[in-house]
Design an enzyme around this catalytic site. Structure first.
Site, PDB file in Angstrom:
ATOM      1  N   ARG A 163      -6.030   1.741  18.069  1.00  8.98           N
ATOM      2  CA  ARG A 163      -5.734   0.299  18.021  1.00  8.98           C
ATOM      3  C   ARG A 163      -5.318  -0.261  19.372  1.00  8.98           C
ATOM      4  O   ARG A 163      -5.486  -1.462  19.623  1.00  8.98           O
ATOM      5  CB  ARG A 163      -4.630   0.021  16.985  1.00  8.98           C
ATOM      6  CG  ARG A 163      -5.127   0.187  15.580  1.00  8.98           C
ATOM      7  CD  ARG A 163      -4.087  -0.155  14.533  1.00  8.98           C
ATOM      8  NE  ARG A 163      -4.707  -0.078  13.224  1.00  8.98           N
ATOM      9  CZ  ARG A 163      -4.042   0.091  12.091  1.00  8.98           C
ATOM     10  NH1 ARG A 163      -2.725   0.185  12.101  1.00  8.98           N
ATOM     11  NH2 ARG A 163      -4.684   0.136  10.945  1.00  8.98           N
TER      12      ARG A 163
ATOM     13  N   GLY B 108      -5.167   7.570   5.369  1.00 14.37           N
ATOM     14  CA  GLY B 108      -4.325   8.574   6.017  1.00 14.37           C
ATOM     15  C   GLY B 108      -3.083   8.883   5.203  1.00 14.37           C
ATOM     16  O   GLY B 108      -2.651  10.038   5.100  1.00 14.37           O
TER      17      GLY B 108
ATOM     18  N   LYS C 299      -4.245   5.800  14.728  1.00 15.20           N
ATOM     19  CA  LYS C 299      -4.303   5.084  13.443  1.00 15.20           C
ATOM     20  C   LYS C 299      -5.757   5.085  12.947  1.00 15.20           C
ATOM     21  O   LYS C 299      -6.549   5.903  13.377  1.00 15.20           O
ATOM     22  CB  LYS C 299      -3.749   3.666  13.598  1.00 15.20           C
ATOM     23  CG  LYS C 299      -2.257   3.642  13.917  1.00 15.20           C
ATOM     24  CD  LYS C 299      -1.445   4.216  12.781  1.00 15.20           C
ATOM     25  CE  LYS C 299       0.035   4.255  13.106  1.00 15.20           C
ATOM     26  NZ  LYS C 299       0.796   4.997  12.083  1.00 15.20           N
TER      27      LYS C 299
ATOM     28  N   ARG D 277       2.876   5.908  -3.353  1.00 10.06           N
ATOM     29  CA  ARG D 277       4.028   6.710  -3.778  1.00 10.06           C
ATOM     30  C   ARG D 277       4.293   6.565  -5.268  1.00 10.06           C
ATOM     31  O   ARG D 277       4.672   7.528  -5.940  1.00 10.06           O
ATOM     32  CB  ARG D 277       5.262   6.319  -2.952  1.00 10.06           C
ATOM     33  CG  ARG D 277       5.168   6.868  -1.516  1.00 10.06           C
ATOM     34  CD  ARG D 277       5.968   6.022  -0.556  1.00 10.06           C
ATOM     35  NE  ARG D 277       6.076   6.593   0.771  1.00 10.06           N
ATOM     36  CZ  ARG D 277       5.199   6.400   1.770  1.00 10.06           C
ATOM     37  NH1 ARG D 277       4.138   5.644   1.580  1.00 10.06           N
ATOM     38  NH2 ARG D 277       5.404   6.946   2.953  1.00 10.06           N
TER      39      ARG D 277
ATOM     40  N   GLN E 210       4.701   9.308   7.159  1.00  9.24           N
ATOM     41  CA  GLN E 210       3.748  10.141   6.409  1.00  9.24           C
ATOM     42  C   GLN E 210       4.149  11.605   6.494  1.00  9.24           C
ATOM     43  O   GLN E 210       4.107  12.322   5.490  1.00  9.24           O
ATOM     44  CB  GLN E 210       2.331   9.937   6.954  1.00  9.24           C
ATOM     45  CG  GLN E 210       1.799   8.536   6.672  1.00  9.24           C
ATOM     46  CD  GLN E 210       0.424   8.291   7.264  1.00  9.24           C
ATOM     47  OE1 GLN E 210      -0.097   9.110   8.019  1.00  9.24           O
ATOM     48  NE2 GLN E 210      -0.159   7.160   6.934  1.00  9.24           N
TER      49      GLN E 210
ATOM     50  N   ARG F 170      -7.018  -3.452   9.885  1.00 12.93           N
ATOM     51  CA  ARG F 170      -6.085  -4.356  10.575  1.00 12.93           C
ATOM     52  C   ARG F 170      -6.703  -4.978  11.832  1.00 12.93           C
ATOM     53  O   ARG F 170      -6.378  -6.103  12.202  1.00 12.93           O
ATOM     54  CB  ARG F 170      -4.778  -3.634  10.896  1.00 12.93           C
ATOM     55  CG  ARG F 170      -4.082  -3.134   9.627  1.00 12.93           C
ATOM     56  CD  ARG F 170      -2.615  -2.843   9.837  1.00 12.93           C
ATOM     57  NE  ARG F 170      -2.120  -1.904   8.846  1.00 12.93           N
ATOM     58  CZ  ARG F 170      -1.865  -2.189   7.573  1.00 12.93           C
ATOM     59  NH1 ARG F 170      -2.055  -3.416   7.118  1.00 12.93           N
ATOM     60  NH2 ARG F 170      -1.433  -1.268   6.747  1.00 12.93           N
TER      61      ARG F 170
ATOM     62  N   ASP G  73       2.515  -1.015  12.019  1.00  9.96           N
ATOM     63  CA  ASP G  73       1.199  -1.508  11.592  1.00  9.96           C
ATOM     64  C   ASP G  73       0.945  -2.956  12.020  1.00  9.96           C
ATOM     65  O   ASP G  73      -0.134  -3.501  11.766  1.00  9.96           O
ATOM     66  CB  ASP G  73       1.067  -1.405  10.068  1.00  9.96           C
ATOM     67  CG  ASP G  73       0.999   0.047   9.620  1.00  9.96           C
ATOM     68  OD1 ASP G  73       0.584   0.899  10.435  1.00  9.96           O
ATOM     69  OD2 ASP G  73       1.366   0.341   8.470  1.00  9.96           O
TER      70      ASP G  73
ATOM     71  N   LYS H 176       0.837  -1.202   0.000  1.00 12.13           N
ATOM     72  CA  LYS H 176       0.000   0.000   0.000  1.00 12.13           C
ATOM     73  C   LYS H 176       0.872   1.253   0.000  1.00 12.13           C
ATOM     74  O   LYS H 176       0.627   2.181  -0.777  1.00 12.13           O
ATOM     75  CB  LYS H 176      -0.926  -0.037   1.225  1.00 12.13           C
ATOM     76  CG  LYS H 176      -1.843   1.134   1.355  1.00 12.13           C
ATOM     77  CD  LYS H 176      -3.100   0.774   2.124  1.00 12.13           C
ATOM     78  CE  LYS H 176      -2.893   0.576   3.606  1.00 12.13           C
ATOM     79  NZ  LYS H 176      -2.655   1.833   4.343  1.00 12.13           N
ATOM     80  N   SER H 177       1.877   1.302   0.861  1.00 13.90           N
ATOM     81  CA  SER H 177       2.736   2.495   0.940  1.00 13.90           C
ATOM     82  C   SER H 177       3.422   2.758  -0.393  1.00 13.90           C
ATOM     83  O   SER H 177       3.490   3.890  -0.872  1.00 13.90           O
ATOM     84  CB  SER H 177       3.811   2.297   2.013  1.00 13.90           C
ATOM     85  OG  SER H 177       3.227   2.209   3.285  1.00 13.90           O
TER      86      SER H 177
HETATM   87  C1  S3P Z   1       2.669   4.862   6.319  1.00 14.65           C
HETATM   88  C2  S3P Z   1       3.229   5.279   7.496  1.00 14.65           C
HETATM   89  C3  S3P Z   1       2.754   4.857   8.821  1.00 14.65           C
HETATM   90  C4  S3P Z   1       1.864   3.634   8.737  1.00 14.65           C
HETATM   91  C5  S3P Z   1       0.858   3.751   7.643  1.00 14.65           C
HETATM   92  C6  S3P Z   1       1.540   3.909   6.290  1.00 14.65           C
HETATM   93  C7  S3P Z   1       3.211   5.350   5.044  1.00 14.65           C
HETATM   94  O1  S3P Z   1       2.009   5.915   9.407  1.00 14.65           O
HETATM   95  O2  S3P Z   1       1.202   3.415   9.960  1.00 14.65           O
HETATM   96  O3  S3P Z   1       0.037   2.595   7.595  1.00 14.65           O
HETATM   97  O4  S3P Z   1       2.896   4.783   3.978  1.00 14.65           O
HETATM   98  O5  S3P Z   1       3.987   6.320   5.081  1.00 14.65           O
HETATM   99  P1  S3P Z   1       2.739   7.083  10.266  1.00 14.65           P
HETATM  100  O6  S3P Z   1       3.541   7.911   9.343  1.00 14.65           O
HETATM  101  O7  S3P Z   1       1.611   7.853  10.892  1.00 14.65           O
HETATM  102  O8  S3P Z   1       3.578   6.371  11.288  1.00 14.65           O
END
Ligand code: S3P
Length: 464
Positions: free
Chosen positions: A374, A117, A370, A49, A192, A418, A343, A44-45
């Protein structure tokens, strides 16, 4: 179209049929061994990007293995609203026609990022250095999450953020006419926030620097380099890590292959460790060392986990994970490891509940902000399933049942994918079935979770 959209929006990718999957309540129960080889959906991350940086590159990028979960589809829709062109050529294969750094245009409507998020925070960074106004909203979960952590640095780069109370969504980003590069020390460890600043810095002249006390996932840095940006990294005297980006680079469209998401693989891995006699291989999983703290923890707990076939794609380490059912022992998980497995605490709490002895997880304050709180959600849910657990302000203590926990509970998922998947894994080993009230959030990150687990041998059904 993402099913969580709770205000009107014409989703440009509606009808792509991409997200699909679990909905309504679900219930899992004990079965025999899990066996086989599977692939989980794309990371996903990295998917977010790849789309964003592809949209800011000059020319075309072709992305393979893109996660077609609702969160990433929200990013795709927002980028289209900002003037980039995206085409879905085949399942997981997307072509992005980039507009170049600084080339996005004002969206005519509100950007609704659903549950995502990462999409909201990273895109706030992207538009902060474009001279127009964008409006952001999301579902009830996203609208409850704090945005001050990104607003503060973006305002010091010249953008103006107009949020509702508590710096929550909905909010407007008035992008800077002349963005300024900054040097910023992160007050909370957050990839993030780091990424939002670096993406804003792309369209600022000069050098933008982010300093982090504990390294967080570096997918943005790796993806920017893959597209041709120049970044430098150094360690500060106090041990902190500084990342600098030279602004206004020419990013060139390129090919990206997205590996499977380690955070999704974690659920299959956990189920295979817990269900007696299981032996499962999860192929083609992203193994970025800033994501795999769970493997370190599980090896300490006695998990039989082996990584084979290591390779690299688009600057990211990839491999296959082989796992066999194992007896797990409780451990202390240090706070400094949290950014590398942030996560994975919901599923670790389930693993700990089935092991022998006490597991103490430190440094969990970030879990409270989150997709849901959680820390509270796991503590309440495990207690309802008969596990002895103590919730502290930023720690969770789980007393292992040294065998199948009692189970027999229905868990509210509170729009959190999750939490939903973690408790379905618990039901696969508990004495009595475990139900979740709503499986739909699973589609944000892991479309096909239920069918993949059933393919391995799990028993999951609709609960009503
Ligand atoms: C993510 C960063 C994390 C993670 C989220 C994905 C990202 O969040 O918990 O699921 O893709 O940069 P935080 O930056 O709030 O730690």
């Amino acid at each position: 179209m993402p099913k969580h959209a709770d205000n009107d929006r014409a989703h440009p990718l509606a009808g792509s049929g991409a997200a699909g999957g679990a909905s309504g309540g679900l219930e899992s129960r004990r079965t025999g061994a899990l066996k086989g080889s599977v692939r989980v959906p794309g990371d996903k991350s990295i998917s977010h990007r790849a789309l964003m940086i592809g949209a800011l590159a000059v020319g075309e990028s072709v992305i393979d293995g893109l996660l077609e979960g609702e969160d990433v589809l929200s990013t795709a829709a927002a980028l289209q609203a900002l003037g980039a062109e995206l085409e879905r050529e085949a399942p997981g294969r997307w072509r992005v026609h980039g507009v170049g750094v600084g080339g996005l245009s004002e969206p005519a409507g509100v950007l609704n990022l659903g549950n995502a998020g990462t999409a909201a925070r990273l895109l706030m960074g992207v538009v902060a250095s474009h001279p127009f106004t964008s409006f952001f909203t999301g579902d009830a979960s996203l609208r409850a999450r704090p945005m001050g952590r990104v607003a503060a640095p973006l305002e010091s780069m010249g953008a103006q953020i107009v949020p509702r109370s508590g710096c929550r969504l909905p909010l407007a980003v008035l992008g800077a006419e002349s963005p300024l590069p900054i040097s910023y020390r992160l007050p909370v460890p957050s990839a993030q926030v780091k990424s939002a600043i670096l993406l804003a810095g792309l369209n600022a002249p000069g050098e933008t620097t982010v300093i982090e006390a504990h390294p967080s996932r570096d997918h943005t840095e790796r993806m920017l380099r893959h597209f041709g940006a120049v970044l430098s990294e150094r360690n500060e005297a106090d041990g902190a890590h500084a990342i600098s980006l030279v602004g206004q680079p020419e990013l060139s469209g390129c090919a990206v292959s997205v590996p499977g998401d380690f955070s999704s693989a974690a659920f299959a891995l956990a189920a295979a460790l817990l269900v007696p006699e299981s032996a499962v291989t999860i192929e083609n999983v992203g193994l970025n060392p800033l994501r795999t703290g769970l493997i370190e923890t599980l090896v300490e707990m006695g998990g039989a986990i082996e990584i084979v076939n290591r390779r690299e794609h688009a600057g990211e380490p990839v491999g296959d994970i082989r796992v066999r059912a194992s007896a797990l022992e409780g451990v202390e998980v240090p706070a400094e490891r949290a950014p590398r497995m942030i996560d994975e605490y919901p599923i670790l709490a389930v693993l700990a509940a089935c092991g022998r002895g006490r597991t103490v997880m430190h440094g969990l304050a970030e879990l409270r902000v989150k997709e849901s709180d959680r820390l509270a959600g796991m503590a309440r849910g495990l207690a309802a399933a008969g596990v002895s657990v103590t919730e502290q302000e930023d720690a969770l203590i789980v007393e292992g049942c040294a065998g199948p926990p009692p189970g027999g509970a229905t868990i509210p998922t509170r729009l959190d994918h999750r939490i939903a998947m973690a408790f379905l894994v618990l039901g696969m080993v508990a004495e009595r079935p475990v139900a979740i009230d709503d499986g739909a959030p699973i589609n944000t990150s892991f479309p096909g979770f239920v069918s993949l687990m059933i393919k391995l041998g799990a028993a999951i059904d609709g609960s009503r």
